[in-house]
Design a protein around this motif. Structure first.
Motif, mmCIF file in Angstrom:
data_model
loop_
_atom_site.group_PDB
_atom_site.id
_atom_site.type_symbol
_atom_site.label_atom_id
_atom_site.label_comp_id
_atom_site.label_asym_id
_atom_site.label_seq_id
_atom_site.Cartn_x
_atom_site.Cartn_y
_atom_site.Cartn_z
ATOM 1 N N ILE A 41 0.825 -1.101 -0.076
ATOM 2 C CA ILE A 41 0.032 -0.070 -0.089
ATOM 3 C C ILE A 41 0.846 1.242 0.035
ATOM 4 N N ARG A 42 2.137 1.209 0.249
ATOM 5 C CA ARG A 42 2.842 2.452 0.707
ATOM 6 C C ARG A 42 3.604 2.768 -0.540
ATOM 7 N N THR A 43 3.669 2.279 -1.950
ATOM 8 C CA THR A 43 4.196 2.650 -3.230
ATOM 9 C C THR A 43 3.109 2.727 -4.182
ATOM 10 N N GLU A 44 3.274 3.646 -5.238
ATOM 11 C CA GLU A 44 2.206 3.752 -6.369
ATOM 12 C C GLU A 44 2.028 2.189 -7.055
ATOM 13 N N LEU A 45 3.089 1.721 -7.196
ATOM 14 C CA LEU A 45 3.057 0.174 -7.674
ATOM 15 C C LEU A 45 2.215 -0.553 -7.069
ATOM 16 N N GLY A 46 2.454 -0.600 -5.464
ATOM 17 C CA GLY A 46 1.708 -1.243 -4.496
ATOM 18 C C GLY A 46 0.233 -0.977 -4.559
ATOM 19 N N ARG A 47 -0.078 0.348 -4.578
ATOM 20 C CA ARG A 47 -1.394 0.708 -4.690
ATOM 21 C C ARG A 47 -2.216 0.359 -5.779
ATOM 22 N N ARG A 48 -1.514 0.155 -7.164
ATOM 23 C CA ARG A 48 -1.986 -0.193 -8.313
ATOM 24 C C ARG A 48 -2.491 -1.595 -8.151
ATOM 25 N N ILE A 49 -1.653 -2.404 -7.209
ATOM 26 C CA ILE A 49 -2.103 -3.833 -7.047
ATOM 27 C C ILE A 49 -3.152 -3.825 -6.289
ATOM 28 N N ARG A 50 -3.136 -2.978 -5.267
ATOM 29 C CA ARG A 50 -4.558 -3.160 -4.249
ATOM 30 C C ARG A 50 -5.507 -2.684 -5.302
ATOM 31 N N ARG A 51 -5.649 -1.963 -5.945
ATOM 32 C CA ARG A 51 -6.782 -1.204 -6.757
ATOM 33 C C ARG A 51 -7.436 -2.647 -7.535
ATOM 34 N N ALA A 52 -6.534 -3.478 -7.810
ATOM 35 C CA ALA A 52 -7.048 -4.661 -8.697
ATOM 36 C C ALA A 52 -8.015 -5.393 -7.986
ATOM 37 N N GLU A 56 -17.972 -7.744 -6.380
ATOM 38 C CA GLU A 56 -18.743 -7.806 -7.531
ATOM 39 C C GLU A 56 -19.622 -6.825 -8.127
ATOM 40 N N LYS A 57 -20.093 -6.745 -9.583
ATOM 41 C CA LYS A 57 -20.748 -5.621 -9.815
ATOM 42 C C LYS A 57 -22.043 -5.350 -9.159
ATOM 43 N N GLY A 58 -22.168 -4.081 -8.686
ATOM 44 C CA GLY A 58 -23.351 -3.803 -7.726
ATOM 45 C C GLY A 58 -22.836 -3.676 -6.493
ATOM 46 N N ASN A 59 -21.719 -4.151 -6.093
ATOM 47 C CA ASN A 59 -21.248 -4.184 -4.664
ATOM 48 C C ASN A 59 -20.153 -3.155 -4.475
ATOM 49 N N VAL A 60 -19.929 -2.715 -3.205
ATOM 50 C CA VAL A 60 -18.557 -2.013 -2.535
ATOM 51 C C VAL A 60 -18.153 -2.866 -1.575
ATOM 52 N N PHE A 61 -16.678 -2.276 -1.267
ATOM 53 C CA PHE A 61 -16.194 -2.611 -0.127
ATOM 54 C C PHE A 61 -16.431 -1.763 0.875
ATOM 55 N N VAL A 62 -16.898 -2.419 2.204
ATOM 56 C CA VAL A 62 -16.743 -1.382 3.595
ATOM 57 C C VAL A 62 -15.829 -2.004 4.554
ATOM 58 N N ALA A 63 -14.912 -1.153 4.850
ATOM 59 C CA ALA A 63 -13.529 -1.354 5.776
ATOM 60 C C ALA A 63 -13.699 -0.656 6.938
ATOM 61 N N ASP A 282 -14.951 1.331 -4.224
ATOM 62 C CA ASP A 282 -15.247 0.711 -5.175
ATOM 63 C C ASP A 282 -13.982 -0.561 -5.303
ATOM 64 N N ASN A 283 -13.084 -0.254 -4.779
ATOM 65 C CA ASN A 283 -11.892 -1.235 -4.966
ATOM 66 C C ASN A 283 -11.096 -1.307 -3.580
ATOM 67 N N TRP A 284 -10.126 -2.052 -3.253
ATOM 68 C CA TRP A 284 -9.688 -2.363 -2.116
ATOM 69 C C TRP A 284 -8.595 -1.011 -1.637
ATOM 70 N N MET A 285 -8.208 -0.415 -2.537
ATOM 71 C CA MET A 285 -7.268 0.582 -2.384
ATOM 72 C C MET A 285 -8.153 2.036 -2.003
ATOM 73 N N ASP A 286 -9.034 2.346 -2.703
ATOM 74 C CA ASP A 286 -10.035 3.490 -2.716
ATOM 75 C C ASP A 286 -11.015 3.413 -1.597
ATOM 76 N N VAL A 287 -10.684 2.657 -0.577
ATOM 77 C CA VAL A 287 -11.701 2.806 0.774
ATOM 78 C C VAL A 287 -11.483 4.010 1.332
ATOM 79 N N LYS A 288 -12.500 4.752 1.221
ATOM 80 C CA LYS A 288 -12.422 6.117 2.146
ATOM 81 C C LYS A 288 -12.744 6.132 3.386
ATOM 82 N N LYS A 289 -11.838 6.393 4.369
ATOM 83 C CA LYS A 289 -12.330 6.253 5.815
ATOM 84 C C LYS A 289 -12.272 7.766 6.341
#
Length: 289
Positions: A41-52, A56-63, A282-289
């Motif tokens: 999560i600490r590097t830009e390449l790492g963040r791109r992996i987490r965004r992958a 499922e379509k129509g769902n979101v992640f809640v962290a 909408d992805n694991w990286m962009d969960v906003k807290k």
């Protein structure tokens, strides 16, 4: 990661990791095949992996993530009056340490010293020694030794805890979490000083990290019960130490966030309040807290 993860995608389009109950000595869950607790999560390449990692379509992640869980446990188990007071009043424990230990007075000094205070607060929970602290903070070993002395003088309850736990462990050979998890420390009386010092640090850390792992597991059970009780389609998909990740239909996201915060903050009762930060994405990286 990009070489190793795609071949592990199952026929359902998901990657299924194993969560292991009995690998770590403190009781923390570990992840394997693959290790999804180690997605960078600490590097830009790492963040791109987490965004992958996407729902499922129509769902979101809640962290939901416990805020400073191990420091709150340190305050609880040591009964240190300054730490208890800070958390009970909802103060920033790092700012208090910056004032009491580093002598910060102005806003500028607080901003500058808070970073050091944060490193010291977390390092003390692992019984850091002057050399280790000097490496983390970027100060001399002599300065680090003085910082540790000042810290223990300020937080006398922590010093007492650091002295009592190894002494008790030398007599019993084991140390326990708040909820009864036992960790044997067979080398606590070893003739080799380095081996013995390491065992003492392990003994000191167990009531903190072991209790944190117990609390998160208790919270997982309570969250699962609450989701099922309310008939929601949402479900937990991952645990990363102090964080729970839930996949939920968009229409359920707000309710799931409420459940996560409520069940995690009331999972157990301590002498300090538990606080949980919750966010959606909408992805694991962009969960906003």
């Amino acid at each position: 990661y990009t070489d190793a993860l795609p071949p592990l995608i199952g026929s359902d389009g998901r990657i299924h990791s194993e969560l292991n109950q009995t690998v770590t000595a403190t009781g923390r869950l570990s992840s394997s095949s693959p290790n999804l607790q180690n997605i960078p999560i600490r590097t830009e390449l790492g963040r791109r992996i987490r965004r992958a990692f996407v729902p499922e379509k129509g769902n979101v992640f809640v962290a939901a993530d416990y805020s400073q869980l191990e420091l709150r446990l340190l305050a609880h188990v040591t009964r240190d009056e300054h730490m208890l007071d800070a958390f009970q009043k909802g103060e920033d424990i790092h700012e208090r340490t910056a004032r009491l230990v580093f002598g910060a007075k102005t806003k500028e000094e607080l901003r500058e010293k808070r970073r050091y205070a944060k490193i010291v607060n977390f390092a003390i929970a692992y019984a850091v020694e002057p050399f280790g602290l000097s490496q983390r903070v970027g100060i001399s070993r002599k300065e680090a030794k003085q910082v540790i002395e000042d810290y223990y003088e300020t937080y006398s309850g922590v010093r007492r805890f650091m002295e009592e736990v190894p002494a008790q462990t030398r007599e019993t050979g084991v140390v326990r979490s708040l909820y009864g998890r036992i960790r044997p420390i067979p080398t606590i009386n070893d003739r080799n000083a380095n081996v013995r010092f390491r065992a003492e640090r392990e003994a000191i850390n167990m009531p903190i990290q072991g209790s944190a792992s117990d609390i998160v597991k208790i919270a997982m059970l309570k969250v699962e019960d609450a989701l099922r009780r309310e008939g929601l389609k949402a479900g937990m998909v991952m645990q990363v130490h102090d964080e729970l990740l839930v996949e939920a239909p968009k229409a359920e996201a707000a309710r799931v966030a409420e459940i996560l915060k409520r069940e995690m903050e009331t999972a157990v009762e301590l002498d300090v309040p538990l606080e949980v930060e919750v966010g959606t994405g909408d992805n694991w990286m962009d969960v906003k807290k």
